[in-house]
Scaffold this motif. Structure first.
Motif, PDB file in Angstrom:
ATOM      1  N   VAL A 122      57.315-112.613  15.163  1.00 17.07           N
ATOM      2  CA  VAL A 122      56.445-113.617  14.699  1.00 17.07           C
ATOM      3  C   VAL A 122      57.203-113.670  14.236  1.00 17.07           C
ATOM      4  N   ALA A 123      57.960-114.949  13.545  1.00 17.33           N
ATOM      5  CA  ALA A 123      59.504-115.383  12.520  1.00 17.33           C
ATOM      6  C   ALA A 123      58.703-116.198  11.878  1.00 17.33           C
ATOM      7  N   CYS A 124      57.945-115.286  10.211  1.00 18.73           N
ATOM      8  CA  CYS A 124      57.315-115.902   9.567  1.00 18.73           C
ATOM      9  C   CYS A 124      56.819-117.656   8.869  1.00 18.73           C
TER      10      CYS A 124
ATOM     11  N   HIS B 191      50.957-111.943   4.507  1.00 23.20           N
ATOM     12  CA  HIS B 191      51.295-113.065   5.594  1.00 23.20           C
ATOM     13  C   HIS B 191      51.418-111.663   6.789  1.00 23.20           C
TER      14      HIS B 191
ATOM     15  N   HIS C 228      49.176-110.885  10.438  1.00 23.24           N
ATOM     16  CA  HIS C 228      50.079-111.375  11.868  1.00 23.24           C
ATOM     17  C   HIS C 228      49.359-109.684  12.746  1.00 23.24           C
TER      18      HIS C 228
ATOM     19  N   GLU D 204      49.727-117.663  13.662  1.00 22.65           N
ATOM     20  CA  GLU D 204      49.787-118.146  11.717  1.00 22.65           C
ATOM     21  C   GLU D 204      48.342-118.556  11.467  1.00 22.65           C
TER      22      GLU D 204
ATOM     23  N   SER E 249      47.886-115.063  10.086  1.00 21.62           N
ATOM     24  CA  SER E 249      48.836-114.996   8.898  1.00 21.62           C
ATOM     25  C   SER E 249      48.826-115.467   7.609  1.00 21.62           C
TER      26      SER E 249
HETATM   27 ZN   LIG Z   1      53.884-115.864  10.583  1.00 20.10          ZN
END
Ligand SMILES: [Zn+2]
Length: 626
Positions: free
Chosen positions: A11-13, A410, A414, A438, A441
């Protein structure tokens, strides 16, 4: 069946950047192993990794033997499903190990080779099972449901099987499916071109700042200097950085246009009416979610403009320009050592109940986080919770400021989601969608904010957290919705046969940018030079992805409000959503938890929240006689 399942869900935040293609600049960091994740939990050593990889390669021929036999009997279908999902699971585990190893040091050549090799195995796996979807569709729903009824062990596969059948109108014959699965070898070319150009080939300018500093304006340099105090310096930073992008406007235009054409190619081959419909159909998200988001954002631009005016007032700038958007409106000279941050996260999660807090505490105290920057390490932050039998991992570049604390909240938001999902779902339905991800997060970010406001020691500190929250809502809601609108416009242009050059993209982006920032109303002047910003946004290469940041933060604000008010059942309902993982369509899961993202209500609630934060800031300003 679902090729997305072949890769770990990293999960590329930060919606503000990609997970970096470039390494973080060298920094002094303690090499205390307590602050480095233990990848030995995935594979105890290189030999174990190699054994597992050999095992996966050896299993591929077996997967092909089920071709033509899925409909033989319930037992045969079960045997095939088990074999395929075992291979998926193993592939994800191998992939996670390889990519996380690489992320510790991006310049490590053996790690790079390891990662590329396992990518190839993933492609082979995907080709080996490309017959699955067409064959299941030919067998048909009636027979498959009979099989499931006859063989209880097939039950965990019900949702993925039904998903495959749902995609029947968009699934091609076996031969065509194989061709489509092979196109993955070439379809990432535009994104790769963008990556090389924007992080390696461009000769970044260096400018002299008013204090004599030589500022090299690479992407990392731009991020560092765009928020500095001196306004003339900021203007110089913007002009030099965007000027450089302008030089390459044509090339970036070709690469983004190719990417958008690729989206439309895949959508139209699969008989979708539009690229948007194709993307949303993956998770069965109604198009009304996307369109309501864009419409509601536009209807609420006056709130964004109110924020800009407040920003101008607090910074003492009567005529705002685009380079005034990043400096914080309130500063806080306060250090947040990592151990303090852990405590803040744990304390702030208390409203989610003791079970959740226990999981979070174990996560933070175990060796699951790669905490500090180090030479060669991947920049940014992400969470990987997809190694089903192992605890989730987080990578951050912790630097002791408040932003780093919110990033940690965040990412472990996740992480908590993955822990709950993996505990409550079988592997087959553990892959939750980004559409839900999302929410988890940003909900923890909202809880952190609430906690910080409660423990703040001064009005100044309070104002800082409020200002930071406001900026978070701008960046995660309004800015991402603006990107979503740009994606919609550009894809529609291509779908009706139009061409997109760099300058055309700049013109489309400029129109939207000016509208959002109140250029015509005198809120913020948008100079021509900055309208090439589209060329810099990596997320445009992941079609129709960013809207989920905006929908998610709207949903998480709604959940946080109910939880913090202590509304009866709010925590349980929310945790059920996290435990549900990927067991149903994400829009339905969120709706079942009480938030309907196809209606204006959640977006309006977010805007109300933003206004109430501004009311509070204005009250504090009045108290200070400002
Ligand atoms: Zn994220």
């Amino acid at each position: 069946m679902k090729p997305s399942r072949l890769l770990p869900l990293l999960v590329a935040c930060s919606p503000f950047f990609s997970i970096g293609l470039h390494a973080e600049e060298p920094a002094k960091a303690p090499v205390n192993p307590a602050y480095v994740w233990d990848l030995g939990l995935i594979y105890k050593d290189e030999a174990a990794y190699k054994d597992a990889k050999a095992k996966l390669s050896a299993s591929l021929p077996k997967l092909a033997t089920f071709k033509g036999h899925l409909g033989d009997s319930p037992a045969k279908l079960l045997e095939a499903m088990d074999a395929i999902y075992d291979a998926y699971k193993l592939n994800i585990r191998l992939n996670s190990y390889a990519s996380q190893k690489l992320d510790e040091n991006l310049s490590d050549s053996p790690a790079m080779e390891r990662s590329q090799e396992i990518d190839m195995v993933g492609t082979e796996l995907s080709q080996a099972i490309s017959y699955m979807s067409p064959e299941l569709i030919a067998i048909g729903e009636k027979k498959i449901r009979e099989f499931i009824a006859a063989e209880p062990k097939l039950k965990p596969y019900t949702f993925p099987l039904m998903e495959t059948l749902r995609m029947a109108p968009h699934t091609l014959g076996a031969e065509a499916e194989q061709v489509m699965s092979s196109t993955s070898m070439i379809s990432d070319a535009p994104q790769a071109l963008y990556g090389i150009l924007s992080s390696a080939d461009i000769q970044w300018p260096t400018i002299k700042l008013s204090d004599g500093t030589d500022a090299r304006l690479s992407q990392a340099g731009y991020t560092k200097y765009r928020a500095i105090n001196n306004r003339q310096d900021r203007e110089a930073v913007f002009k030099a950085f965007w000027g450089k992008f302008k030089e390459y406007e044509r090339t970036f235009g070709v690469s983004l246009f190719s990417s958008i054409k690729g989206d439309w190619f895949r959508a139209s081959v699969r008989k979708h009416p539009s690229s948007l419909a194709a993307t949303l159909s993956n998770g069965n998200v109604p198009e009304s979610v996307y369109r309501t988001l864009v419409a509601e954002t536009n209807a609420n631009l006056p709130t964004l403009h109110r924020y800009f005016k407040l920003r101008g007032r607090m910074l003492g700038i009567p005529e705002l320009r685009y380079w005034d958007i990043y400096p914080p409106i309130v500063k806080l000279e306060k250090d947040f050592p990592y151990e303090d941050a852990k405590k803040l996260l744990i304390d702030s999660a208390a409203p989610l109940g003791t079970e959740y807090v226990k999981t979070l505490t174990e996560s933070l105290n175990g060796r699951y986080t790669h905490v500090y920057p180090q030479p060669g390490k991947r920049s940014g932050a992400y969470m990987n919770g997809s190694v089903y039998d192992v605890h989730p991992f987080v990578l951050t570049n912790y630097n002791n400021n408040y932003d780093a604390v919110t990033t940690l909240a965040h990412e472990w938001g996740h992480g908590g989601h993955s822990s709950l999902t993996n505990k409550h779902q079988p592997f087959a339905t553990s892959d939750y969608s980004i559409f839900v991800a999302e929410i988890a997060s940003t909900l923890n970010e909202a809880l952190l904010l609430d906690h910080m406001l409660k423990i703040a020691k001064s009005d100044e500190e309070r104002m800082y957290y409020l200002g930071s929250a406001l900026e978070g809502l701008r960046g995660t809601f309004f800015r991402q919705a603006m990107f979503a609108e740009f994606e919609l416009r550009t894809h529609e242009e291509v779908e009706k046969g139009g061409a997109l050059s760099g300058s055309k993209l700049t013109q489309i982006y400029g129109d939207i940018l000016r509208r959002y920032h109140g250029h015509d109303q005198g809120v913020m002047k948008i100079d021509d030079l900055v309208t090439v910003e589209w060329a810099y946004i990596p997320h445009f290469y992941r079609n129709f992805y960013v809207y989920q940041y905006a929908t998610s933060i709207s949903a998480s604000q709604a959940f946080a409000e109910k939880i913090l008010k202590g509304e009866k059942g709010a925590v349980e309902t929310y945790l059920e959503l996290l435990k549900a993982g990927g067991s149903d369509h994400p829009y339905e899961l969120v709706k079942r938890a009480g938030v309907d993202l196809a209606t204006p209500a959640p977006y309006r609630a977010l805007v109300t929240r933003m206004n109430s934060i501004m009311d509070e800031i204005e009250k504090l300003l009045a108290k200070q006689g400002k």
